[in-house]
Write a protein that holds these residues in place. Structure first.
Motif, short mmCIF file in Angstrom:
data_model
loop_
_atom_site.label_atom_id
_atom_site.label_comp_id
_atom_site.label_asym_id
_atom_site.label_seq_id
_atom_site.Cartn_x
_atom_site.Cartn_y
_atom_site.Cartn_z
N THR A 189 0.79 -1.41 0.09
CA THR A 189 -0.10 -0.01 0.00
C THR A 189 0.77 1.32 0.03
N ILE A 190 2.22 1.14 0.21
CA ILE A 190 3.03 2.24 0.05
C ILE A 190 2.87 3.36 -1.09
N HIS A 191 2.91 4.61 -0.99
CA HIS A 191 2.84 5.33 -2.23
C HIS A 191 3.71 6.51 -2.00
N ASP A 192 3.63 7.15 -0.77
CA ASP A 192 4.66 8.33 -0.64
C ASP A 192 6.09 7.92 -0.54
N ARG A 193 6.86 8.98 -0.87
CA ARG A 193 8.40 8.81 -0.69
C ARG A 193 8.83 9.64 0.21
N GLU A 194 9.56 9.21 1.22
CA GLU A 194 10.17 9.87 2.26
C GLU A 194 11.34 9.35 2.71
N ILE A 195 12.40 10.26 3.37
CA ILE A 195 13.65 9.83 3.77
C ILE A 195 13.80 10.70 5.04
N ASN A 199 18.51 12.49 13.12
CA ASN A 199 18.95 14.02 13.64
C ASN A 199 17.63 15.02 13.49
N GLY A 200 16.57 14.45 12.92
CA GLY A 200 15.46 15.26 12.92
C GLY A 200 15.09 15.76 11.46
N TRP A 201 15.84 15.53 10.54
CA TRP A 201 15.72 16.11 9.15
C TRP A 201 14.97 14.90 8.34
N ILE A 202 13.70 15.46 7.46
CA ILE A 202 12.93 15.00 6.77
C ILE A 202 12.84 15.43 5.18
N ILE A 203 13.32 14.65 4.32
CA ILE A 203 13.42 15.00 2.89
C ILE A 203 12.68 14.25 2.05
N LYS A 204 11.64 14.99 1.49
CA LYS A 204 10.57 14.49 0.55
C LYS A 204 10.76 14.81 -0.88
N ILE A 205 11.12 13.69 -1.57
CA ILE A 205 11.51 14.01 -3.26
C ILE A 205 10.51 13.50 -3.81
#
Length: 247
Positions: A189-195, A199-205
């Motif tokens: 069911t996964i669709h979104d992309r996220e890293i 250390n608190g950083w979230i990067i969504k490409i």
């Protein structure tokens, strides 16, 4: 130290600090802070090598100005992080270059980074598996000490998934030999992309790790060096949270 060596360091400092100002003016504060810090260190190395008093005074003045701005940015970023309001967007234009994983992720990889979560439904095909391998290699080469990578992806039900499973199993074993654990999970069911970094950083490409265009030939520029590889158009959204994700 030779004069040519000093001139080379000065040229490098000017280039890095020019980039810092450009990033600063475009609101990409965390990236600009990293460039300011690198540029300031280069100018300090130049200052140590220069004997002329007038030049030393000039460099001291420049260093002070850049240090003051770097401190202002650092305070601003820290306050946004404290308030949970940090958001930065990078727009990668069609055919743009200069966006290797090292270039994109380096500003957010502090020495505190030890664990990474990758959610990307498209780590399936050969080039996507290689992309993930490159991402892992980048983490291994970084100054931080990443000990664990979590990958949540999907299996391709319309094709033979043996290549995907065998490639990831091989990568898991290879990373283990380097002291790094790969935790692999699948979701239908996964669709979104996220890293996420611990250390608190979230990067969504928008396109996940798969934002590079296909090479134009095995002996064309950009085949090996991904800073020179053209990209698909996509947006990168960067956030910061005090609460890191656990699986």
């Amino acid at each position: 130290m030779t004069q040519s060596h000093v001139s080379g360091m000065e040229t490098s400092a000017i280039s890095v600090l020019k980039r810092a100002v450009e990033l600063d003016n475009s609101g990409r504060f965390q990236e600009s802070l990293v460039c300011y810090q690198e540029g300031i260190q280069l100018l300090m190395d130049v200052l140590k090598a220069v004997k002329d008093d007038s030049k030393r005074g000039h460099y001291r003045e420049k260093i002070k100005g850049y240090m003051d701005r770097a401190e202002q940015i650092k305070a601003h970023v820290n306050q946004l992080k404290e308030d949970g309001k940090y958001h930065e967007q990078i727009r990668i234009a069609e055919d743009a270059t200069g966006y290797s994983y090292e270039a994109l992720f380096k500003p957010y990889m502090s020495s505190l980074l030890t664990e990474v979560w990758v959610e990307d439904p498209y780590i399936r095909h050969t080039h996507q598996l290689y992309n993930f391998l490159r991402f892992c290699e980048m983490l291994l080469k970084a100054s931080c000490k990443v000990k664990k990578i979590h990958l949540l992806t999907s299996q391709d039900e319309q094709a033979d998934s043996s290549q995907q499973s065998s490639a990831l199993a091989e990568l898991k074993q290879s990373l283990s030999a380097q002291g790094l654990t790969l935790d692999l999970q699948y979701s239908s069911t996964i669709h979104d992309r996220e890293i996420r970094f611990d250390n608190g950083w979230i990067i969504k490409i928008g396109r996940g790790l798969d934002y590079f265009k296909r090479h134009k030939g095995r002996f064309s520029v950009g085949y090996c060096d991904y800073d020179l590889r053209q990209c698909h158009e996509t947006n990168v959204d960067i956030f910061h949270t005090k609460h890191t994700k656990t699986l």
